[in-house]
Write a protein that holds these residues in place. Sequence first.
Motif, short mmCIF file in Angstrom:
data_model
loop_
_atom_site.label_atom_id
_atom_site.label_comp_id
_atom_site.label_asym_id
_atom_site.label_seq_id
_atom_site.Cartn_x
_atom_site.Cartn_y
_atom_site.Cartn_z
N PHE A 158 11.50 16.06 30.95
CA PHE A 158 11.18 16.83 32.15
C PHE A 158 9.96 16.25 32.85
CE2 PHE A 158 13.28 21.25 31.50
CZ PHE A 158 14.48 20.64 31.17
N ALA A 159 8.95 15.87 32.07
CA ALA A 159 7.72 15.32 32.64
C ALA A 159 7.99 14.03 33.41
CB ALA A 159 6.70 15.06 31.54
N ALA A 160 9.00 13.30 32.98
CA ALA A 160 9.39 12.06 33.66
C ALA A 160 10.34 12.33 34.83
CB ALA A 160 10.03 11.10 32.66
N GLY A 161 10.61 13.61 35.12
CA GLY A 161 11.51 13.96 36.21
C GLY A 161 12.98 13.80 35.86
N ARG A 162 13.29 13.72 34.57
CA ARG A 162 14.67 13.49 34.11
C ARG A 162 15.19 14.77 33.43
NH1 ARG A 162 14.20 8.49 30.44
NH2 ARG A 162 16.43 8.86 30.22
N VAL A 163 15.38 15.82 34.23
CA VAL A 163 15.76 17.12 33.71
C VAL A 163 17.13 17.07 33.03
CG1 VAL A 163 16.23 19.52 34.32
CG2 VAL A 163 14.32 18.31 35.39
N GLY A 164 18.11 16.48 33.69
CA GLY A 164 19.45 16.38 33.11
C GLY A 164 19.45 15.65 31.78
N ASP A 165 18.72 14.54 31.71
CA ASP A 165 18.64 13.78 30.46
C ASP A 165 17.95 14.59 29.36
OD1 ASP A 165 19.88 11.59 31.62
OD2 ASP A 165 18.00 10.59 32.11
N GLY A 166 16.96 15.39 29.73
CA GLY A 166 16.28 16.24 28.76
C GLY A 166 17.20 17.28 28.16
N ILE A 167 18.04 17.87 29.00
CA ILE A 167 18.99 18.87 28.51
C ILE A 167 20.01 18.21 27.60
CG2 ILE A 167 20.76 20.54 29.18
CD1 ILE A 167 19.15 20.89 31.84
N VAL A 168 20.50 17.03 27.99
CA VAL A 168 21.48 16.32 27.16
C VAL A 168 20.85 15.90 25.83
CG1 VAL A 168 22.86 14.20 26.98
CG2 VAL A 168 22.97 15.59 29.06
N ALA A 169 19.61 15.42 25.86
CA ALA A 169 18.92 15.02 24.62
C ALA A 169 18.79 16.22 23.69
CB ALA A 169 17.55 14.43 24.94
N ALA A 170 18.47 17.38 24.24
CA ALA A 170 18.39 18.59 23.43
C ALA A 170 19.76 18.96 22.87
CB ALA A 170 17.84 19.75 24.26
N SER A 171 20.79 18.78 23.68
CA SER A 171 22.15 19.08 23.24
C SER A 171 22.56 18.19 22.07
CB SER A 171 23.14 18.89 24.39
OG SER A 171 22.80 19.73 25.47
N GLU A 172 22.12 16.94 22.09
CA GLU A 172 22.42 16.03 20.98
C GLU A 172 21.77 16.51 19.69
OE1 GLU A 172 21.04 12.29 22.50
OE2 GLU A 172 22.82 11.98 23.72
N LEU A 173 20.51 16.97 19.77
CA LEU A 173 19.84 17.50 18.58
C LEU A 173 20.52 18.78 18.09
CD1 LEU A 173 15.96 17.14 18.89
CD2 LEU A 173 17.49 16.09 17.24
N ILE A 174 20.95 19.62 19.02
CA ILE A 174 21.65 20.84 18.66
C ILE A 174 22.95 20.51 17.94
CG2 ILE A 174 22.96 22.76 19.68
CD1 ILE A 174 20.60 22.96 21.73
N ALA A 175 23.68 19.52 18.44
CA ALA A 175 24.93 19.11 17.79
C ALA A 175 24.65 18.59 16.38
CB ALA A 175 25.63 18.03 18.62
N GLY A 176 23.60 17.80 16.21
CA GLY A 176 23.26 17.28 14.88
C GLY A 176 22.90 18.39 13.92
N ARG A 177 22.14 19.36 14.40
CA ARG A 177 21.74 20.50 13.56
C ARG A 177 22.97 21.33 13.18
NH1 ARG A 177 16.45 21.95 11.61
NH2 ARG A 177 16.43 24.19 11.32
N ALA A 178 23.89 21.53 14.13
CA ALA A 178 25.12 22.27 13.85
C ALA A 178 25.98 21.52 12.83
CB ALA A 178 25.91 22.50 15.14
N GLU A 179 26.07 20.22 12.98
CA GLU A 179 26.84 19.39 12.04
C GLU A 179 26.29 19.54 10.62
OE1 GLU A 179 29.95 16.99 11.09
OE2 GLU A 179 29.48 17.41 13.18
N ASP A 180 24.97 19.48 10.48
CA ASP A 180 24.33 19.65 9.17
C ASP A 180 24.60 21.04 8.60
OD1 ASP A 180 23.31 17.08 9.39
OD2 ASP A 180 21.28 17.73 9.92
N ALA A 181 24.52 22.05 9.45
CA ALA A 181 24.74 23.43 9.00
C ALA A 181 26.18 23.63 8.53
CB ALA A 181 24.41 24.41 10.12
N ILE A 182 27.12 23.02 9.21
CA ILE A 182 28.52 23.12 8.81
C ILE A 182 28.73 22.40 7.48
CG2 ILE A 182 30.86 22.34 9.38
CD1 ILE A 182 30.11 23.00 12.34
N ALA A 183 28.16 21.21 7.35
CA ALA A 183 28.29 20.44 6.10
C ALA A 183 27.70 21.20 4.91
CB ALA A 183 27.60 19.07 6.25
N GLN A 184 26.65 21.97 5.15
CA GLN A 184 26.00 22.73 4.08
C GLN A 184 26.60 24.13 3.91
OE1 GLN A 184 21.83 22.71 5.10
NE2 GLN A 184 21.75 20.48 5.13
#
Length: 199
Positions: free
Chosen positions: A135-161
């Motif tokens: 967001f600080a770099a003016g890349r709001v869309g990329d920031g949301i997508v980057a967060a979405s990638e971390l959310i997907a990884g966390r969900a994947e780990d939770a499902i595996a466990q």
Amino acid sequence: MDPAGPFWVIVSACLLAAACAKHQPAGTVLVEDRAGLLSEGEEASVAGWHAALLAQYDIDYRVLTVAGPTDLAARALRYFEEAEVGRQSRTGRGLLLVIDASSERVRLEVARELEGVFVDSFVAYLEREQIAPFFAAGRVGDGIVAASELIAGRAEDAIAQGVLDERAALAGTAGGGAESRAGVGQGYQRPTARTEAGG
């Protein structure tokens, strides 16, 4: 290095984004950009990622941007209920990212069904280390997508466990989540720990 290598990476990424965009639930607004922070392409990309989170992990993840000063926690709770965030998920898994452009703050509201996976400390980390720098770099869309990638990884780990409950549930929130500063285009300054003088 194979000169065609980067070409296939780009082609693969474009195909993934196009496939994700096809899975957006009918009649559901995944991105409501009231503050006008996203381009049409960015909004479509974010919506595609969030449709993929729903298809793959049964997480109904929405984004709301606002431009007026507000109590962000109260606004997130109200919108979560009004928009029925999580209703697209058969297991009640809902996330809502609220971005307040005027106060330069973000809040990720977490449904009860996800509070054990997306604990407040993880959400604060996600906002501070993923969203805020983009967001600080003016890349709001990329920031949301980057967060979405971390959310997907966390969900994947939770499902595996076996942490995520697969039983059907109604979506709701009890105010779980976190709120952080995230100035759009302001330049990122990493938060530091404060120490008292003389100690």
